[in-house]
Design an enzyme around this catalytic site. Structure first.
Site, short mmCIF file in Angstrom:
data_model
loop_
_atom_site.label_atom_id
_atom_site.label_comp_id
_atom_site.label_asym_id
_atom_site.label_seq_id
_atom_site.Cartn_x
_atom_site.Cartn_y
_atom_site.Cartn_z
N ASP A 1 -30.09 48.84 -5.78
CA ASP A 1 -31.21 48.89 -4.84
C ASP A 1 -32.59 48.68 -5.49
O ASP A 1 -33.49 49.50 -5.30
CB ASP A 1 -31.18 50.20 -4.04
N HIS B 1 -34.39 46.19 -4.69
CA HIS B 1 -35.18 45.73 -3.53
C HIS B 1 -36.40 44.91 -3.94
O HIS B 1 -37.50 45.12 -3.40
CB HIS B 1 -35.62 46.91 -2.66
N ASP C 1 -28.41 44.94 -3.22
CA ASP C 1 -29.84 44.99 -2.89
C ASP C 1 -30.72 44.79 -4.13
O ASP C 1 -31.73 45.47 -4.31
CB ASP C 1 -30.21 46.30 -2.17
N HIS D 1 -28.96 44.02 2.14
CA HIS D 1 -30.18 43.24 2.28
C HIS D 1 -30.08 41.82 1.75
O HIS D 1 -30.72 40.92 2.26
CB HIS D 1 -31.37 43.93 1.59
N HIS E 1 -21.27 48.95 -2.11
CA HIS E 1 -22.62 49.13 -1.57
C HIS E 1 -22.52 49.77 -0.18
O HIS E 1 -22.74 49.12 0.84
CB HIS E 1 -23.35 47.78 -1.50
N HIS F 1 -26.67 51.36 -2.18
CA HIS F 1 -27.00 51.52 -0.76
C HIS F 1 -27.71 52.85 -0.46
O HIS F 1 -28.68 52.87 0.28
CB HIS F 1 -25.77 51.39 0.14
N HIS G 1 -30.25 55.55 -1.21
CA HIS G 1 -31.47 55.43 -2.02
C HIS G 1 -31.81 56.68 -2.82
O HIS G 1 -32.80 56.73 -3.52
CB HIS G 1 -32.65 55.00 -1.14
MN LIG Z 1 -30.85 49.44 -0.29
#
Ligand SMILES: [Mn+2]
Length: 420
Positions: A9, A11, A48, A84, A164, A197, A199
């Site tokens: 993650d 991101h 992600d 994502h 995830h 996934h 956070h």
């Molecule tokens: Mn995420």
């Protein structure tokens, strides 16, 4: 002994504000620096990596440069898709970076009656890696339902399952409503389960399964994540030592900046008093060089919520040296409007008053509508449309009756014929 880094993650590309964008990239760079300094044999990014499957070019450039540094050291980077950066047509940035040889997607389905998965064997360490991707709205659940778990369980070696998804049994109250996958749908007996996934960071040891790990978001994508960081949630990634079995797990903290959380309760005070309180609360915090997450909550006794001026607050924080400021004001409530008690007998008078006002402001020339006859007509229409449905009357008949009644009062007719 071997070692790998487990991130998830990242991101990249999630932050829109310039300073946060910079910190998001800095966190990624710091994590890679730290992992390389710690002599890893490979790296896993459990979904992600990007905030979208087609991130902007600036983000791509930064990510490519960083991943290139890892590859230049001869260190493979294994990934799956997250919810994502998933692409059903295999045209996400993940696929492009894979084509360029910078990363390797370890989700390799083998179609059949059940869903089989091929392992990717890491050349240096012999670790065997497979897993599933995440998809939005928990669509990956279908894959888990179809998964040929037995075939994966009988395989030998040091095995890593990359995934995830949240796991139902490990959900905290905070994410109780979030979609998740039942633990029993995961293949058993892997040495390490590299999760993404969720956070927030957590590790789990369940009978029959190896160590299940969520490193949490590396920097955070939503304001909520950053608020969690400011409230003490540590951000970073895991270093994992192994030979034939898991030997050690170490969380490496990655903080590209200091964070400060400030919460101000404005319940029961006026908007003006609230501004003063916010100012004095700010004065109690050292915000210099920090990302400030400010939350204001409570119901004002008087004044407007707009009098709590975010622009002014931001300026105060900036003047005190804050790096960047995020203000959460969703919890501010306007003063409650006093409820007017109306007795049954007053209703016609109030209706008349309202109708009179509305009629006075009516933009038509027809005096018949504006005068006393207009008021009488409006009251009568109101009375007719207030009629309730009769017992046994169908909805259609009822609607027809009300329309006809109202038209009669208005002196109008429904246009006849069967025109379009
Ligand atoms: Mn995420």
């Amino acid at each position: 002994m071997y070692r790998f880094a487990h991130l998830s993650d990242c991101h990249l590309g999630a932050q829109k504000q310039a300073m946060l964008q910079e910190l998001e990239g800095k966190a990624f760079r710091m994590a890679i620096d730290d992992a390389l300094d710690n002599d890893i044999d490979f790296m896993i990014i459990a979904g992600d990596l990007f905030h979208s499957n087609l991130p902007n070019m600036k983000t791509v450039k930064m990510a490519t440069r960083e991943l290139r540094r890892v590859r230049d050291e001869g260190i493979p980077v294994y990934v799956n898709y997250g919810s994502h950066d998933y692409s059903p047509s295999h045209t996400s940035m993940i696929d492009i970076l894979e084509s360029a040889g910078l990363i390797e997607n370890v989700v390799r389905p083998v179609p059949g009656r059940k869903l089989g998965l091929e392992f990717t064997e890491d050349e240096t360490t012999g670790a065997r890696i497979t897993g599933l991707s995440g998809r939005s709205r928990n669509l990956e659940k279908d894959y888990y339902m179809m998964l040929d778990r037995e075939a994966l369980e009988v395989e030998e070696g040091f095995k890593i399952f990359v995934f995830h998804s949240a796991i139902t049994q490990f959900k905290t109250e905070e994410i109780a409503d979030a979609e998740s996958i039942d633990l029993n749908l995961f293949p058993r007996g892997f040495d390490y389960y590299a999760g993404g996934h969720v956070h927030k960071r957590s590790t789990h040891n369940e009978d029959g399964y190896g160590c299940m790990v969520f490193p949490g978001a590396l920097f955070g994508s939503y304001a909520r994540d950053l608020e969690d960081t400011a409230r003490g949630e540590m951000r970073g990634y895991y270093l994992v030592d192994f030979n034939e079995t898991l030997r050690g797990l170490e969380f490496r903290e990655i903080m590209p900046a200091g964070f400060e959380y400030i919460e101000v309760d404005v319940d029961g005070i006026t908007a003006r008093e609230a501004m003063r309180k916010i100012e004095s609360c700010i004065a109690e915090h050292d915000v210099r060089g920090r990302v400030v997450m400010l939350r204001i909550r409570g119901g004002l006794s008087s004044g407007k919520t707009s009098e709590i001026d975010s622009g002014v607050i931001r300026r105060i924080l900036r003047d005190r040296g804050a790096l960047t400021v995020n203000i959460n004001r969703h919890g501010i409530r306007p003063p409650e409007i006093e409820k007017v008690r109306v007795s049954e007998t007053e209703i016609p008078r109030i209706e008349e008053k309202i109708l009179r006002e509305k009629l006075a402001g009516l933009g038509v020339k027809n005096m018949k509508l504006k005068s006393a006859s207009g008021l009488k007509m409006a009251s009568e229409v109101l009375k007719r449309i207030r009629n309730e449905k009769r017992e046994g009357e169908t909805r259609e008949d009822y609607e027809q009756r009300i329309i006809e009644d109202a038209l009669e009062v208005l002196g109008l007719e429904i246009e006849g014929g069967d025109g379009a």
